[in-house]
Design a protein around this motif. Structure first.
Motif, short mmCIF file in Angstrom:
data_model
loop_
_atom_site.label_atom_id
_atom_site.label_comp_id
_atom_site.label_asym_id
_atom_site.label_seq_id
_atom_site.Cartn_x
_atom_site.Cartn_y
_atom_site.Cartn_z
N PRO A 11 0.94 -1.26 -0.47
CA PRO A 11 -0.31 -0.03 -0.07
C PRO A 11 0.73 1.37 -0.55
O PRO A 11 1.96 1.49 1.08
CB PRO A 11 -1.31 -0.38 1.13
CG PRO A 11 -0.52 -0.87 1.87
CD PRO A 11 1.18 -1.76 0.89
N VAL A 12 0.93 2.37 -1.00
CA VAL A 12 1.76 3.16 -1.21
C VAL A 12 0.84 4.29 -1.20
O VAL A 12 1.84 5.80 -1.24
CB VAL A 12 2.62 2.86 -2.83
CG1 VAL A 12 3.54 2.04 -2.82
CG2 VAL A 12 1.95 2.61 -3.50
N GLY A 13 -0.27 4.73 -1.00
CA GLY A 13 -1.10 5.94 -1.68
C GLY A 13 -1.17 6.54 0.07
O GLY A 13 -1.02 6.74 1.05
N PRO A 14 -2.22 7.42 -0.03
CA PRO A 14 -2.96 8.12 -1.06
C PRO A 14 -0.93 8.66 -2.66
O PRO A 14 -0.85 9.79 -2.07
CB PRO A 14 -3.49 9.58 -0.64
CG PRO A 14 -3.26 9.65 0.78
CD PRO A 14 -2.42 8.43 1.17
N LEU A 15 -1.78 8.36 -3.22
CA LEU A 15 -0.37 8.90 -4.36
C LEU A 15 -1.36 9.88 -5.34
O LEU A 15 -1.99 9.40 -5.81
CB LEU A 15 -0.01 7.68 -5.29
CG LEU A 15 1.06 7.20 -4.44
CD1 LEU A 15 1.24 5.52 -5.25
CD2 LEU A 15 2.20 7.94 -4.29
N LEU A 16 -1.65 11.63 -5.57
CA LEU A 16 -1.84 11.69 -6.09
C LEU A 16 -1.32 13.02 -6.80
O LEU A 16 -0.24 13.61 -6.21
CB LEU A 16 -3.02 12.71 -5.07
CG LEU A 16 -4.15 12.32 -3.70
CD1 LEU A 16 -4.49 12.67 -2.52
CD2 LEU A 16 -4.68 11.31 -4.47
N ALA A 17 -2.09 13.33 -7.53
CA ALA A 17 -1.04 14.64 -8.90
C ALA A 17 -1.15 15.96 -7.91
O ALA A 17 -2.52 16.82 -8.19
CB ALA A 17 -1.94 14.77 -9.91
N LEU A 18 -0.99 16.56 -6.80
CA LEU A 18 -1.44 17.37 -6.33
C LEU A 18 -1.02 18.95 -6.39
O LEU A 18 -0.80 19.80 -6.75
CB LEU A 18 -1.08 17.70 -4.69
CG LEU A 18 -1.94 16.28 -4.11
CD1 LEU A 18 -1.42 16.15 -2.61
CD2 LEU A 18 -3.66 16.82 -4.13
N ASP A 19 0.81 18.71 -7.65
CA ASP A 19 1.11 19.93 -7.73
C ASP A 19 0.92 19.97 -9.14
O ASP A 19 0.99 20.95 -9.96
CB ASP A 19 2.45 19.72 -8.10
CG ASP A 19 2.69 18.10 -9.03
OD1 ASP A 19 1.42 17.81 -9.00
OD2 ASP A 19 4.07 17.60 -9.17
#
Ligand SMILES: O=c1ccn([C@@H]2O[C@H](COP(=O)(O)OP(=O)(O)O[C@H]3O[C@H](CO)[C@@H](O)[C@H](O)[C@H]3O)[C@@H](O)[C@H]2O)c(=O)[nH]1
Length: 475
Positions: A252-260
Motif C-alpha cells: 500500500p503506497v498511497g495516497p498517490l495524488l497529482a497535487l501539483d
C-alpha cells in the motif's frame, strides 16, 4: 553496472494514467538511481469527445519536469470502442491487441545500445492488464500489478474466482449478502456493475483478471494502511485466494495524488476568485470524474435539488452529447438567475484538486472514483456518494459504511440509479452538517485527512513501503 529501469504500462484512461505517473514520481524520489519508462496506449472513444481531458498536456509537463521519466507512445491499434460494448471486455481485448507492441517495446529497451546496458528490474502493469504477465515471464522480468483503486476492490477481484464457484446464482438473486474476506458483508447491489451479469463476457474478463493477479510478483495499491487496515490484512494473510495459494506481497503506497497540477488558465483564476469570496466551508462541489455524465432529465432534477438545499454550490456539469450544448437549455427555466451569486456551473474540465483544496469548499458530491475519493480524503472534504459505474458502488458502500467518510445518497436502481431532487436536497443538507450524521462524517473526514498525510510523510506507513519497494527494484 547496468542502469536500472522500470517499465510501467498504465491503462489508457486518465484516472489510471495519472495515478501510475504519480507512483513513478514517488519511486524516483525514493531512489535516485532508478529511471522509468511509461508505455502509452491511446484510446479513441468517439461518443465521448466531450470527456476530453488534459492528458496530453499532463504527459508533456511531466516529461519536461521529470527527466528520469520517459514516455513511449505505442503504435495505435485499430480497435474502436463500440457504444454498446461492455467496457471490461473492451479494455481487456484492447490490452490483448497491444501485446505484441508491448513485447517489442520491452525488447527494444533491453537491447538498446546504451552504455551501461539497460536492465529492467520490474514491469509494472495496470491491474486490468494481467495478460501482460505472459510477456514478463517470457522475457524474465518480474511483473507487478498496480491497483489504481482501493484494497477493497483488489480483495474482491482476487476473491472473485472463488466467489464465482461459491455463489452459483447471479449476485442480485442471492438471499443475503456477499461475503468477501476483509470486507463488510456486501449487499449484492454494491457489487461492481460488470459483476452483475454472470452470463456476460465482461464478467468473464473480471474473473480472468482476478484469477491472474496471483501470478504477479507483487500487488501495489493506491491506498494506505490506516484507511483500509482490515482489507489489507486479509489480502496479505492469503484469505482472498483459495487453498492457501500464496498471495504476492501487497504494497500500500498511497495516497498517490497529482497535487501539483495547479491550473493557471483565466477560467480557473475566475473560479478561484469566486471561491475566495465565499464563506469558509460553505460550498458544495459536484464533479463526477473523467467520464461521468447524466441524462438531461437527471440534470434538471439535480438542479432542483441543489436549489432547494439552499447551499452554495460549484457544479461541474457535463452533458452526454457535446461540449457546445447550451446549459440554459438543459437546466430548469430561470435556474441560473435564481442561483446567481450562490452557485456556479462549469462546463469544462474542473481543476478539481485546486477546488477541493480551497477553504470555501465544505462538501463534495462525487461518483466515488478512487482518485476523487483519495483527493477528498486528503483535503478533509466529506463526500456525498453518488456512484455511477465501474467499481464506484463498492467504493461508495465502503466510504459510507466502513470508513464513515461519506453520506449515503438514495439511488433508485430500478430506475437506472435515478436520484430525485428531494433525495439530493436531503443528502446535501446532511453533507453540509445540518444533521448529526453529517457532523460525524465531517469530523471523521478531518481525522482521516491527517492520517493520509502522515502515511506519505517520512516514517509513515506508505512512505516506508515505497522505500522498501524502491530498494527492492534496485536489487
Ligand atoms: O473535471 C474533472 C474531472 C476529473 N478530474 C480529475 O480526474 C481524476 C478522476 O479520477 P477518478 O476519480 O478515479 O475517476 P475516473 O476518471 O472515473 O476513474 C476511473 O478509474 C478509477 C481508478 O481506478 C476508478 O476508481 C473509477 O471508477 C474509474 O471510472 C481525479 O484525479 C480528478 O481530480 C479533474 O481534475 N477534473
Amino acid at each position: 553496472m547496468a542502469e536500472t529501469g522500470l517499465v510501467f504500462l498504465p491503462q489508457a484512461v486518465v484516472g489510471h494514467l495519472i495515478s501510475t505517473v504519480e507512483l513513478a514520481k514517488s519511486l524516483l524520489e525514493k531512489q535516485p538511481c532508478l529511471s522509468i519508462t511509461v508505455l502509452l496506449m491511446h484510446l479513441h472513444i468517439p461518443s465521448n469527445e466531450s470527456a476530453t481531458t488534459p492528458v496530453t498536456s499532463y504527459v508533456q509537463s511531466i516529461a519536461a519536469s521529470n527527466p528520469r521519466i520517459r514516455f513511449i507512445d505505442l503504435p495505435l491499434v485499430d480497435f474502436p470502442f463500440e457504444n454498446n460494448q461492455n467496457p471490461s471486455t473492451f479494455l481487456s481485448l484492447f490490452m490483448e491487441k497491444h501485446k505484441s507492441h508491448v513485447k517489442e517495446a520491452l525488447k527494444r529497451i533491453l537491447s538498446s545500445s546504451s552504455s551501461p546496458p539497460k536492465r529492467i528490474s520490474a514491469f509494472v502493469i495496470d491491474f486490468f492488464a494481467t495478460t501482460m504477465i505472459d510477456i514478463g515471464k517470457e522475457l524474465g522480468i518480474p511483473t507487478y500489478a498496480y491497483c489504481t483503486s482501493g484494497a477493497i476492490f483488489l480483495a474482491l477481484l482476487l476473491y472473485l474466482p472463488t466467489l464465482h464457484v461459491k455463489v452459483p446464482c447471479e449476485f442480485k438473486d442471492l438471499q443475503g449478502e456477499v461475503e468477501v474476506p476483509g470486507i463488510l458483508p456486501l449487499p449484492p447491489l454494491a457489487m461492481p456493475d460488470p459483476m452483475m451479469n454472470k452470463k456476460s463476457d465482461g464478467y468473464d474478463w473480471f474473473v480472468y483478471q482476478g484469477g491472474r493477479l496471483r501470478e504477479t510478483d507483487g500487488l501495489i495499491v493506491n491506498t494506505f494502511a490506516e484507511l483500509e487496515p482490515t482489507t489489507l490484512k486479509s489480502i496479505a494473510n492469503g484469505e482472498c485466494l483459495p487453498d492457501h495459494h500464496p498471495t504476492p506481497p501487497v504494497y500500500p503506497v498511497g495516497p498517490l495524488l497529482a497535487l501539483d497540477k495547479k491550473s493557471q488558465d483565466p477560467e480557473t483564476s475566475q473560479l478561484m476568485e469566486w471561491l475566495d469570496q465565499q464563506p469558509h466551508s460553505s460550498v458544495v462541489f459536484l464533479c463526477f470524474g473523467s467520464m461521468g455524465f447524466f441524462s438531461v432529465p437527471q440534470l434538471k432534477e439535480m438542479a432542483l435539488g441543489l436549489e432547494r438545499s439552499g447551499h452554495r454550490f460549484l457544479w461541474s456539469l457535463r452533458c452526454p452529447s457535446s461540449t457546445d450544448t447550451d446549459i440554459k437549455e438543459v437546466l430548469p427555466d430561470g435556474f441560473l438567475d435564481r442561483t446567481k451569486g450562490r452557485g456556479l456551473v462549469l462546463q469544462s474540465w474542473a481543476p478539481q484538486v485546486d477546488i477541493l483544496e480551497h477553504a470555501a469548499v465544505g462538501g463534495f458530491v462525487s461518483h466515488c472514483g478512487w482518485n476523487s475519493s483519495l483527493e477528498s480524503i486528503w483535503f478533509g472534504v466529506p463526500m456525498l456518494a453518488w456512484p455511477l459505474y465501474s467499481e464506484q458502488k463498492l467504493n461508495a458502500f465502503q466510504l459510507v459504511r466502513d470508513y464513515g467518510l461519506a453520506v449515503e445518497l438514495s439511488l433508485d436502481y430500478e430506475k437506472d440509479g435515478w436520484v430525485s431532487a428531494e433525495e439530493l436536497e436531503k443528502g446535501v443538507r446532511c453533507l453540509m452538517g445540518e444533521s448529526e450524521e453529517g457532523q460525524k462524517v465531517r469530523k471523521r473526514a478531518e481525522e482521516m485527512a491527517e492520517a493520509s498525510k502522515k502515511a506519505v510523510a517520512p516514517g509513515g506507513s506508505s512512505f516506508s513501503t515505497l522505500e522498501l519497494l524502491a530498494e527492492k527494484f534496485m536489487l
